[in-house]
Enzyme design. Structure first.
Site, PDB file in Angstrom:
ATOM      1  N   LYS A 119       0.824  -1.218   0.000  1.00 35.43           N
ATOM      2  CA  LYS A 119       0.000   0.000   0.000  1.00 35.43           C
ATOM      3  C   LYS A 119       0.855   1.264   0.000  1.00 35.43           C
ATOM      4  O   LYS A 119       0.611   2.204  -0.760  1.00 35.43           O
ATOM      5  CB  LYS A 119      -0.963  -0.037   1.183  1.00 35.43           C
ATOM      6  CG  LYS A 119      -1.952  -1.189   1.059  1.00 35.43           C
ATOM      7  CD  LYS A 119      -2.945  -1.242   2.182  1.00 35.43           C
ATOM      8  CE  LYS A 119      -3.689  -2.573   2.178  1.00 35.43           C
ATOM      9  NZ  LYS A 119      -4.394  -2.877   0.927  1.00 35.43           N
ATOM     10  N   GLY A 120       1.875   1.277   0.873  1.00 35.42           N
ATOM     11  CA  GLY A 120       2.697   2.489   0.971  1.00 35.42           C
ATOM     12  C   GLY A 120       3.490   2.745  -0.301  1.00 35.42           C
ATOM     13  O   GLY A 120       3.580   3.888  -0.757  1.00 35.42           O
TER      14      GLY A 120
ATOM     15  N   GLU B 267       0.460  -1.518   7.097  1.00 32.58           N
ATOM     16  CA  GLU B 267       1.170  -2.728   6.674  1.00 32.58           C
ATOM     17  C   GLU B 267       2.573  -2.834   7.265  1.00 32.58           C
ATOM     18  O   GLU B 267       3.273  -3.806   6.990  1.00 32.58           O
ATOM     19  CB  GLU B 267       1.261  -2.785   5.148  1.00 32.58           C
ATOM     20  CG  GLU B 267      -0.071  -3.086   4.491  1.00 32.58           C
ATOM     21  CD  GLU B 267       0.061  -3.383   3.005  1.00 32.58           C
ATOM     22  OE1 GLU B 267      -0.742  -4.184   2.499  1.00 32.58           O
ATOM     23  OE2 GLU B 267       0.941  -2.791   2.357  1.00 32.58           O
TER      24      GLU B 267
ATOM     25  N   ASN C 168     -11.884   1.761   3.499  1.00 31.98           N
ATOM     26  CA  ASN C 168     -12.932   1.306   2.596  1.00 31.98           C
ATOM     27  C   ASN C 168     -14.124   0.904   3.471  1.00 31.98           C
ATOM     28  O   ASN C 168     -14.072   1.024   4.709  1.00 31.98           O
ATOM     29  CB  ASN C 168     -12.437   0.192   1.660  1.00 31.98           C
ATOM     30  CG  ASN C 168     -12.065  -1.089   2.399  1.00 31.98           C
ATOM     31  OD1 ASN C 168     -12.478  -1.305   3.546  1.00 31.98           O
ATOM     32  ND2 ASN C 168     -11.302  -1.952   1.759  1.00 31.98           N
TER      33      ASN C 168
ATOM     34  N   LEU D  49     -15.906   3.256  -1.704  1.00 33.63           N
ATOM     35  CA  LEU D  49     -16.986   2.268  -1.866  1.00 33.63           C
ATOM     36  C   LEU D  49     -16.849   1.462  -3.150  1.00 33.63           C
ATOM     37  O   LEU D  49     -17.841   0.970  -3.687  1.00 33.63           O
ATOM     38  CB  LEU D  49     -18.340   2.989  -1.859  1.00 33.63           C
ATOM     39  CG  LEU D  49     -18.682   3.806  -0.606  1.00 33.63           C
ATOM     40  CD1 LEU D  49     -19.970   4.587  -0.823  1.00 33.63           C
ATOM     41  CD2 LEU D  49     -18.796   2.895   0.621  1.00 33.63           C
TER      42      LEU D  49
ATOM     43  N   GLY E 100     -17.969   4.532  -5.781  1.00 32.86           N
ATOM     44  CA  GLY E 100     -17.247   5.790  -5.582  1.00 32.86           C
ATOM     45  C   GLY E 100     -16.804   5.993  -4.152  1.00 32.86           C
ATOM     46  O   GLY E 100     -16.171   5.125  -3.553  1.00 32.86           O
TER      47      GLY E 100
ATOM     48  N   ASP F 273      -5.192   2.737  -3.101  1.00 37.86           N
ATOM     49  CA  ASP F 273      -3.919   3.444  -2.897  1.00 37.86           C
ATOM     50  C   ASP F 273      -3.826   4.667  -3.812  1.00 37.86           C
ATOM     51  O   ASP F 273      -3.380   5.731  -3.381  1.00 37.86           O
ATOM     52  CB  ASP F 273      -2.745   2.499  -3.171  1.00 37.86           C
ATOM     53  CG  ASP F 273      -2.798   1.287  -2.254  1.00 37.86           C
ATOM     54  OD1 ASP F 273      -3.268   1.432  -1.104  1.00 37.86           O
ATOM     55  OD2 ASP F 273      -2.396   0.196  -2.687  1.00 37.86           O
TER      56      ASP F 273
HETATM   57  O1  RIB Z   1      -3.697  -2.023  -1.793  1.00 35.12           O
HETATM   58  C1  RIB Z   1      -3.131  -2.962  -2.642  1.00 35.12           C
HETATM   59  C2  RIB Z   1      -1.917  -3.554  -2.030  1.00 35.12           C
HETATM   60  O2  RIB Z   1      -2.291  -4.213  -0.854  1.00 35.12           O
HETATM   61  C3  RIB Z   1      -1.233  -4.588  -2.889  1.00 35.12           C
HETATM   62  O3  RIB Z   1      -0.264  -4.033  -3.727  1.00 35.12           O
HETATM   63  C4  RIB Z   1      -0.713  -5.605  -1.892  1.00 35.12           C
HETATM   64  O4  RIB Z   1       0.662  -5.551  -1.742  1.00 35.12           O
HETATM   65  C5  RIB Z   1      -1.425  -5.296  -0.588  1.00 35.12           C
HETATM   66  O5  RIB Z   1      -0.619  -4.929   0.376  1.00 35.12           O
END
Ligand code: RIB
Length: 308
Positions: free
Chosen positions: A39-40, A139, A183, A219, A223, A250
């Site tokens: 995510k990051g 994460e 989410n 959502l 959206g 992301d």
């Molecule tokens: O948000 C998507 C990401 O979440 C993916 O790239 C995966 O690595 C998970 O961590």
């Protein structure tokens, strides 16, 4: 240039495209692909492609996956001075299943991400000094997340918390968020409220320990909804052909932070983020799908995007 600081998680995404998720005890066959993700990392790449100056803090393993992340950060022009190579733990990995409609399920093994410490995050902010917005997800480790958010606030950055994966999120962290961007599943886990409308989001906001400046709930195909002091918004996304939803959240979070960092209001930033998130669903994989600024602006100015 808008400056964005990101608490970066790094996962190599091992993606299976299959007709459906397997049931317990079942083996299915599918198509395999591997993408840079986390995510990051995704948020940092998206923020950079949307025009921001980006610095990250995080940890990769001393392995081939880690080397690919370091090279990718350099190729994007992201400041990675605060990304350490962990001698003991391997680079994070995510097992991703994508179904034919593009929806996904993910299991993340944090590995080196989890070795990130509060001291790493504090050192990063001492070096960075200032950012317009700080983006974080869950994460890496909780001590690193709390220290990152606290130091970001002290540095005058707007803190955008993407509480994913949601688990047990302590109030110590929630009170540091200026914008909370879960989410629908995460919003429900945090507040007990099923969010589908701005009114639901208002109800969820009340449950949070310190009302953030705004609660923005993504959502998926519907959206996003956003609530703030003077805002009750449901913003449907622009219509696109969905291939793979991995990383869409992301792209959304990064775009929101970039627009806010540029001085936009929350409604403007949510609409911009919706377009970025929608574009991310049109390309397979996380990193390849992070959109660039001209594409987001083109989608926003397309006639169908003017509704809602
Ligand atoms: O948000 C998507 C990401 O979440 C993916 O790239 C995966 O690595 C998970 O961590």
């Amino acid at each position: 240039m808008t400056r964005i600081a990101v608490l970066a998680s790094f996962n190599m995404d091992l993606v299976m495209r299959a007709a459906r998720r397997p049931q317990a005890g079942e083996t299915l066959q599918g198509e395999f692909a591997m993408f840079l993700g986390g995510k990051g990392f995704n948020q940092a790449v998206a923020a950079r492609r949307l025009g921001a100056d980006v610095a990250v803090v995080g940890r990769v393993g001393d392995d081939a996956f880690g080397a690919r992340f370091l090279a990718a950060l350099d190729a994007e022009g992201i400041d990675r001075e605060a990304v350490a190579v962990d001698p003991d733990a391997g680079t994070g990995v995510a097992a991703v299943v994508v179904e034919p409609d593009g929806t996904n399920t993910i299991i993340q093994a944090p590995r080196a991400n989890r070795a990130l410490t509060a001291a790493d995050a504090e050192r990063f902010w001492k070096q960075t000094g200032h950012a317009d917005a700080a983006l974080l997800n869950l994460e890496t480790s909780m001590p690193a997340a709390i220290a990152f958010a606290r130091a970001a606030r002290d540095a005058g950055a707007r803190v955008v918390l993407n509480p994913a994966p949601v688990g047990d999120v302590p109030d110590d962290l929630l009170v540091l968020a200026d914008l909370l961007v879960p989410n629908a599943l995460e919003a429900q886990a945090l507040t007990g409220v099923t969010v589908g409308t701005p009114l639901d989001a208002l109800e969820a906001m009340v449950v949070l320990p310190r009302g953030p400046e705004a609660l923005v709930v993504t959502l998926g195909a519907a959206g996003a909804v956003a609530v703030a002091a003077d805002l009750r918004l449901h913003a449907p996304p622009p219509a696109v052909d969905v291939v793979d939803t991995v990383g869409a959240g992301d792209a959304f979070c990064a775009a929101l932070a970039v627009r806010l960092g540029e001085g936009a209001g929350i409604e403007d930033a949510v609409r911009f983020a919706n377009a970025a998130g929608a574009l991310a669903t049109t390309v397979a994989g996380a990193e390849p799908s992070m959109p660039r600024r001209p594409a987001v602006e083109a989608l926003l100015s397309a006639p169908a995007a003017q509704t809602g």
